[in-house]
Design a protein around this motif. Structure first.
Motif, mmCIF file in Angstrom:
data_model
loop_
_atom_site.group_PDB
_atom_site.id
_atom_site.type_symbol
_atom_site.label_atom_id
_atom_site.label_comp_id
_atom_site.label_asym_id
_atom_site.label_seq_id
_atom_site.Cartn_x
_atom_site.Cartn_y
_atom_site.Cartn_z
ATOM 1 N N MET A 1 0.840 -1.176 0.000
ATOM 2 C CA MET A 1 0.000 0.000 0.000
ATOM 3 C C MET A 1 0.887 1.241 0.000
ATOM 4 S SD MET A 1 -3.137 0.531 2.565
ATOM 5 C CE MET A 1 -4.301 1.764 2.268
ATOM 6 N N PRO A 2 0.611 2.221 -0.888
ATOM 7 C CA PRO A 2 1.467 3.404 -0.960
ATOM 8 C C PRO A 2 1.368 4.256 0.303
ATOM 9 C CG PRO A 2 -0.386 3.605 -2.482
ATOM 10 C CD PRO A 2 -0.460 2.249 -1.861
ATOM 11 N N THR A 3 2.484 4.847 0.649
ATOM 12 C CA THR A 3 2.535 5.730 1.804
ATOM 13 C C THR A 3 2.144 7.141 1.378
ATOM 14 O OG1 THR A 3 4.351 4.442 2.718
ATOM 15 C CG2 THR A 3 4.031 6.637 3.618
ATOM 16 N N ILE A 4 1.224 7.742 2.107
ATOM 17 C CA ILE A 4 0.815 9.107 1.804
ATOM 18 C C ILE A 4 1.777 10.056 2.506
ATOM 19 C CG2 ILE A 4 -1.018 10.820 2.074
ATOM 20 C CD1 ILE A 4 -3.024 8.532 1.897
ATOM 21 N N GLN A 5 2.339 10.978 1.730
ATOM 22 C CA GLN A 5 3.274 11.938 2.287
ATOM 23 C C GLN A 5 2.528 13.068 2.983
ATOM 24 O OE1 GLN A 5 6.246 13.280 -0.520
ATOM 25 N NE2 GLN A 5 5.956 11.437 -1.737
ATOM 26 N N THR A 6 3.154 13.634 3.971
ATOM 27 C CA THR A 6 2.550 14.791 4.616
ATOM 28 C C THR A 6 2.789 16.021 3.743
ATOM 29 O OG1 THR A 6 4.540 15.424 5.841
ATOM 30 C CG2 THR A 6 3.052 13.816 6.897
ATOM 31 N N ALA A 7 1.928 17.013 3.911
ATOM 32 C CA ALA A 7 2.078 18.258 3.167
ATOM 33 C C ALA A 7 3.425 18.901 3.466
ATOM 34 C CB ALA A 7 0.931 19.208 3.502
ATOM 35 N N ASN A 8 3.870 18.805 4.703
ATOM 36 C CA ASN A 8 5.152 19.386 5.086
ATOM 37 C C ASN A 8 6.309 18.711 4.356
ATOM 38 O OD1 ASN A 8 6.439 21.379 6.778
ATOM 39 N ND2 ASN A 8 7.392 19.639 7.807
ATOM 40 N N VAL A 10 6.154 17.199 1.406
ATOM 41 C CA VAL A 10 6.083 17.611 0.000
ATOM 42 C C VAL A 10 6.630 19.028 -0.157
ATOM 43 C CG1 VAL A 10 4.542 18.049 -1.948
ATOM 44 C CG2 VAL A 10 4.147 16.065 -0.474
ATOM 45 N N LEU A 11 6.228 19.932 0.729
ATOM 46 C CA LEU A 11 6.718 21.312 0.661
ATOM 47 C C LEU A 11 8.230 21.360 0.860
ATOM 48 C CD1 LEU A 11 6.112 24.306 0.370
ATOM 49 C CD2 LEU A 11 5.665 24.369 2.837
ATOM 50 N N ASP A 12 8.739 20.620 1.830
ATOM 51 C CA ASP A 12 10.190 20.579 2.050
ATOM 52 C C ASP A 12 10.928 20.103 0.805
ATOM 53 O OD1 ASP A 12 9.923 21.442 4.676
ATOM 54 O OD2 ASP A 12 10.192 19.443 5.558
ATOM 55 N N ARG A 13 10.383 19.124 0.135
ATOM 56 C CA ARG A 13 11.026 18.538 -1.034
ATOM 57 C C ARG A 13 10.981 19.474 -2.251
ATOM 58 N NH1 ARG A 13 8.803 13.333 -1.615
ATOM 59 N NH2 ARG A 13 10.457 12.673 -0.237
ATOM 60 N N HIS A 14 9.903 20.236 -2.411
ATOM 61 C CA HIS A 14 9.703 20.991 -3.652
ATOM 62 C C HIS A 14 9.838 22.506 -3.517
ATOM 63 C CE1 HIS A 14 8.511 17.474 -5.934
ATOM 64 N NE2 HIS A 14 7.788 17.101 -4.887
ATOM 65 N N TYR A 15 9.989 23.022 -2.314
ATOM 66 C CA TYR A 15 9.983 24.472 -2.102
ATOM 67 C C TYR A 15 11.014 25.209 -2.957
ATOM 68 C CZ TYR A 15 10.601 29.022 0.003
ATOM 69 O OH TYR A 15 10.722 30.365 0.182
ATOM 70 N N LEU A 16 12.272 24.778 -2.920
ATOM 71 C CA LEU A 16 13.311 25.502 -3.657
ATOM 72 C C LEU A 16 13.074 25.461 -5.165
ATOM 73 C CD1 LEU A 16 16.507 24.548 -1.626
ATOM 74 C CD2 LEU A 16 15.273 26.730 -1.642
ATOM 75 N N GLU A 17 12.658 24.329 -5.672
ATOM 76 C CA GLU A 17 12.358 24.215 -7.105
ATOM 77 C C GLU A 17 11.178 25.108 -7.488
ATOM 78 O OE1 GLU A 17 10.805 20.842 -10.275
ATOM 79 O OE2 GLU A 17 11.758 20.190 -8.421
ATOM 80 N N MET A 18 10.146 25.129 -6.668
ATOM 81 C CA MET A 18 8.974 25.971 -6.935
ATOM 82 C C MET A 18 9.363 27.445 -6.894
ATOM 83 S SD MET A 18 6.245 23.815 -4.641
ATOM 84 C CE MET A 18 4.874 24.931 -4.816
#
Length: 83
Positions: A1-8, A10-18
């Motif tokens: 079963m896939p693990t659902i990531q927390t919003a935090n 996802v934000l940590d991972r993508h903030y600099l790129e965004m």
């Protein structure tokens, strides 16, 4: 079963790129505004689409990517692949 990531996470991972993407977009708009014939280009349909896309990005919801794809897609034409 896939693990659902927390919003935090996802934000940590993508903030600099965004942030980089937004700065790049703002710089491109600035270059257009500072260029010769900027007033003429201001009415270009592509810039209007980009402004609509910014409105979509700034809106709420979980379907922004889908709405952007639809915005930039041509309408479906029945029988497009037949002679």
């Amino acid at each position: 079963m896939p693990t659902i990531q927390t919003a935090n996470t996802v934000l940590d991972r993508h903030y600099l790129e965004m942030r980089c993407s937004l700065l790049d977009l703002a710089a491109a708009f600035d270059r257009i505004a500072r260029s010769d014939n900027a007033a003429v280009v201001a009415q270009d349909s592509r810039l209007k689409l980009l402004r609509q896309a910014i409105d979509i990005i700034a809106s709420e919801g979980t379907d922004r990517a889908e709405r952007l794809q639809i915005l930039f897609s041509d309408p479906y034409v029945e029988g497009w692949n037949r002679k």
